[in-house]
Design an enzyme around this catalytic site. Structure first.
Site, short mmCIF file in Angstrom:
data_model
loop_
_atom_site.label_atom_id
_atom_site.label_comp_id
_atom_site.label_asym_id
_atom_site.label_seq_id
_atom_site.Cartn_x
_atom_site.Cartn_y
_atom_site.Cartn_z
N CYS A 2 51.11 55.60 68.48
CA CYS A 2 52.53 55.33 68.28
C CYS A 2 52.90 55.46 66.80
CB CYS A 2 52.96 54.01 68.90
SG CYS A 2 53.45 52.68 67.86
N ARG A 27 50.04 61.60 67.29
CA ARG A 27 49.32 60.35 67.51
C ARG A 27 49.35 59.93 68.98
NH1 ARG A 27 49.38 57.68 62.27
NH2 ARG A 27 49.42 55.60 63.14
N TRP A 73 53.35 53.96 72.50
CA TRP A 73 52.22 54.16 73.39
C TRP A 73 52.00 52.79 74.02
CZ3 TRP A 73 47.10 52.45 73.93
CH2 TRP A 73 46.29 53.25 74.75
N ASN A 97 54.41 48.54 66.08
CA ASN A 97 53.16 49.16 66.50
C ASN A 97 52.09 48.06 66.47
OD1 ASN A 97 50.83 51.39 64.80
ND2 ASN A 97 50.93 50.78 66.92
N GLY A 98 51.38 47.91 67.61
CA GLY A 98 50.33 46.90 67.64
C GLY A 98 50.44 46.02 68.86
N GLU A 481 29.24 64.41 74.46
CA GLU A 481 30.49 64.83 73.82
C GLU A 481 31.18 65.91 74.67
OE1 GLU A 481 32.41 63.74 71.71
OE2 GLU A 481 33.56 65.42 70.96
N LYS A 485 34.92 65.57 76.23
CA LYS A 485 35.98 66.56 75.98
C LYS A 485 36.60 67.01 77.29
CE LYS A 485 36.67 66.21 72.66
NZ LYS A 485 36.10 65.50 71.54
N GLU A 488 38.74 64.26 78.87
CA GLU A 488 39.95 63.96 78.10
C GLU A 488 41.07 64.95 78.35
OE1 GLU A 488 39.44 62.46 73.65
OE2 GLU A 488 38.06 64.08 74.08
N HIS A 504 16.25 60.15 88.44
CA HIS A 504 16.37 58.70 88.65
C HIS A 504 17.73 58.33 89.24
CE1 HIS A 504 12.57 57.97 86.70
NE2 HIS A 504 12.94 58.78 85.72
N LYS A 603 46.05 59.50 69.58
CA LYS A 603 45.15 60.04 68.57
C LYS A 603 44.49 58.97 67.74
CE LYS A 603 43.15 63.12 66.08
NZ LYS A 603 41.96 63.72 66.70
N1 HGA Z 1 52.74 46.46 72.15
C1 HGA Z 1 53.92 47.27 71.97
C2 HGA Z 1 53.70 48.36 70.94
C3 HGA Z 1 52.72 49.35 71.43
C4 HGA Z 1 52.11 50.22 70.37
O1 HGA Z 1 51.72 49.84 69.31
N2 HGA Z 1 51.93 51.45 70.70
O2 HGA Z 1 51.11 52.22 69.92
C5 HGA Z 1 54.39 47.85 73.29
O3 HGA Z 1 53.66 47.86 74.27
O4 HGA Z 1 55.53 48.27 73.35
#
Ligand code: HGA
Length: 608
Positions: A2, A27, A73, A97-98, A481, A485, A488, A504, A603
């Site tokens: 985010c 990101r 995100w 963000n967080g 790896e 890949k 993902e 095994h 990212k």
């Molecule tokens: N926790 C918040 C922000 C999410 C976040 O940092 N995204 O990278 C939410 O869920 O909106």
């Protein structure tokens, strides 16, 4: 993961906010939003791409001198418009963000006071909490600071308020945020790339900092309100480093940039250079003196780089090495040893789990720490005694490629340095290893020429639902790896095994619908691996083998071979990962997935 952009300027900041979000798109995000102050607070949100948000802003002819913007995100609440940021309380808007770990307790107490929550996010609690503080602390800056002191968890935030239209407040703890000092105004963003459009003058906020941005001024305070001085840096990041150029995707561009990225990373040993502790920073002679073991802490692809390094460190430098997933290490009881070098590996240098694992190691008294990172001013780099900055250039594709191979180059240099310090490396051996490292960009270039053949393979197994990757020894992490890949970006379920483990358990899965990809260089384990491949063929499994000169495996019914141009000894994992990157890239193309922004992934993983 985010992104946040905040701007206050003499001209219209809407294009700056949106361009900033575009630069942060790499990101990873699931929704986007913007809030500006122009005759009141206006908020626009979209669950689409930033381009859709920009179209909404165009349609509304949005224009303002102050605003905040966000790509989300989701961590709390599904991705939808209602949960997209900014979140509003009264005339105040917040982007975040967080993760706020104590948001439920805060939410309940705010609800008891009459606040109504419109989203499922933890972020909305910040907006209401700041708003509630304004009742007793009418100064917005102070209200934000006091509110933040009640939060447990990680955040980078941006705040604007209708009632206070001449300043924006930003703050960080645990999530990245930097200020930009421009000609036309003041800015803040999650990374430098978002701000290069307006300035190169950046100031990295430290954990706990709260900052006020005005048109021509800024001020920063610590959590207790005391003023903080933070150095200004002139960013040397090139503005076009993040352009796609002739390539279809960033991942493809970054795969093909590997010769250059390796060349840049290894420039320090170009010509007649030799390995020495100084490669890892001025304090290295003292920090590396007496190191008896290595502990690598990392996540995802970086963890695989650490696993390869374990083989190198133990066989060449004779230093015992353990490699741990950072998110596990930080939560388990372990026995610290003061003669251990703790190596943390992260492309962004902001990976929350790796940063927390590093802090955990510090807390246990392990002060000999080394960061291997691609971003010089990142949080992890700022916390370690030593550092090696890989010079891969910005990596935009979510699936890491050039960061991985340059991490391996750094780890090879570390291996040789410790071997030399331990008296395990003769001059002749050092010269031989350094020669191989210097030749690496050319060797990688030759491997990239195999792309057309790999593309044909990808066509064949893109229709499969599962795949098995096999390797042995230092190529087992390369098989891991390769599987990562493929998962993902093509969403094909893939597992990696040390080939000796087949019998095994996983052999039970093998039938004609299960393609098996084997990494088979001509090393000391080749004969064993050949037997494992026979076991697969005997069960009707379709084999795709990446061999190299000297592997002497013959193509036959159900057994496809691609010969790598050179056999590369210790550094062979660096070459062998490249066809696996190309294979997953082309499988994803055939499947039509969003290669650079795979679903559900981000990212720079700045949340736990
Ligand atoms: N926790 C918040 C922000 C999410 C976040 O940092 N995204 O990278 C939410 O869920 O909106």
């Amino acid at each position: 993961m985010c992104g946040i952009v905040t701007a206050i300027a003499t001209n219209n900041v809407v294009p700056v906010l949106l361009e900033g979000l575009r630069k942060l798109e790499y990101r990873g995000y699931d929704s986007a939003g913007v809030a500006v102050l122009a005759n009141g607070l206006t908020r626009l949100r979209s669950t689409g791409r930033v381009a859709e948000l920009a179209a909404l802003a165009d349609a509304r002819q949005l224009s303002a001198n102050i605003g905040i913007a966000h790509t989300r995100w989701a961590t709390h609440g599904v991705p939808c418009e209602r949960n997209a940021h900014p979140h509003i309380s009264g005339g105040l808007a917040v982007v975040h963000n967080g993760i706020i770990e104590n948001f439920e307790a805060i939410k309940s107490s705010l609800q008891a006071r009459g606040y109504v929550f419109e989203s499922d996010t933890d972020t909305e609690a910040i907006a209401h909490l700041v708003h509630s503080k304004l009742a007793t602390t009418p100064d917005l800056f102070e209200a934000v600071r006091l509110a933040l002191n009640e939060l447990v968890g990680a955040y980078a935030i941006g705040v604007v308020a209708e009632a206070d239209p001449f300043r924006a407040i930003v703050a960080r703890r645990g999530s990245p945020l930097l200020l930009g000092v421009g000609e036309e105004g003041m800015y803040a963003a999650s990374d430098t790339a978002a701000l290069l459009q307006v300035t190169r003058k950046v100031i990295y906020l430290e954990d706990g900092d709260v900052a006020e941005l005005r048109l021509n001024a800024y001020r920063i305070v610590r959590p207790d309100g005391t003023p903080a001085e933070r150095e200004m840096h002139i960013s040397s990041l090139s503005a076009d480093a993040v352009e796609l150029g002739q390539f279809r995707h960033y991942m493809q561009k970054e795969i093909f940039e590997q010769p250059q990225a390796l060349g840049n990373t290894l420039e320090i040993i170009a010509g007649g250079g030799s390995v020495s502790p100084q490669l890892f920073g001025s304090r290295a002679p003292e920090v590396l003196d007496g190191v008896r073991r290595v502990l690598v802490l990392a996540c995802g692809t970086s963890y695989h780089a650490g696993l390869v390094a374990r083989y190198w460190l133990e066989s060449v430098a004779k230093v015992p090495c353990s490699v741990e997933i950072a998110s596990e290490y930080r939560y388990r009881e372990s026995v610290p040893e003061s003669d251990t070098l703790v190596v943390v590996i992260s492309q962004s240098g902001e990976t929350a789990d790796t940063l927390a694992a590093l802090k955990h190691a510090h807390g246990l008294g392990m002060g000999r720490t080394l960061a291997i990172c691609n971003v010089p001013e990142s949080a992890i780099v700022r916390e370690t005694a030593l550092r090696f900055i890989t010079r891969a250039g910005p990596e935009i594709g979510v699936a890491s490629t050039k960061a991985f191979t340059t991490q391996l180059a750094a780890l090879a240099l570390l291996t040789l340095t410790l071997a030399k310090l331990n008296g395990r490396l003769s001059e002749a051996e050092e010269a031989r290893h350094l020669g191989a490292l210097r030749h690496l960009p050319v060797a990688v270039q030759k491997v990239l020429e195999l792309e057309p053949e790999i593309e044909k393979w990808a066509q064949r197994f893109a229709a499969k639902h599962h795949a098995l990757f096999l390797g042995r020894g230092r190529h087992w992490p390369i098989a891991m790896e390769g599987a990562l890949k493929l998962k993902e970006i093509s969403y094909i379920h893939a597992e990696a095994y040390a080939a000796g483990e087949l019998k095994h358990g996983p052999l039970a899965l093998v039938d004609k619908d299960m393609p098996v990809i084997a990494v088979a260089p001509a090393d000391e384990l080749l004969e064993k691996l050949k037997s494992n491949l026979q076991e697969v063929r005997a069960r009707g499994g379709e084999l795709y083998v990446f061999a190299d000169a000297g592997s002497e495996i013959a193509e036959s019914e159900g057994l496809h071979i691609l010969h790598m141009p050179e056999h590369y000894g210790m550094l062979s994992p660096v070459l062998h990962v490249i066809p696996l990157q190309l294979l997953s890239y082309h499988a994803a193309l055939v499947k039509g997935t969003d290669v650079d922004k795979p679903r559900n992934l981000a990212k720079s993983v700045t949340v736990e």
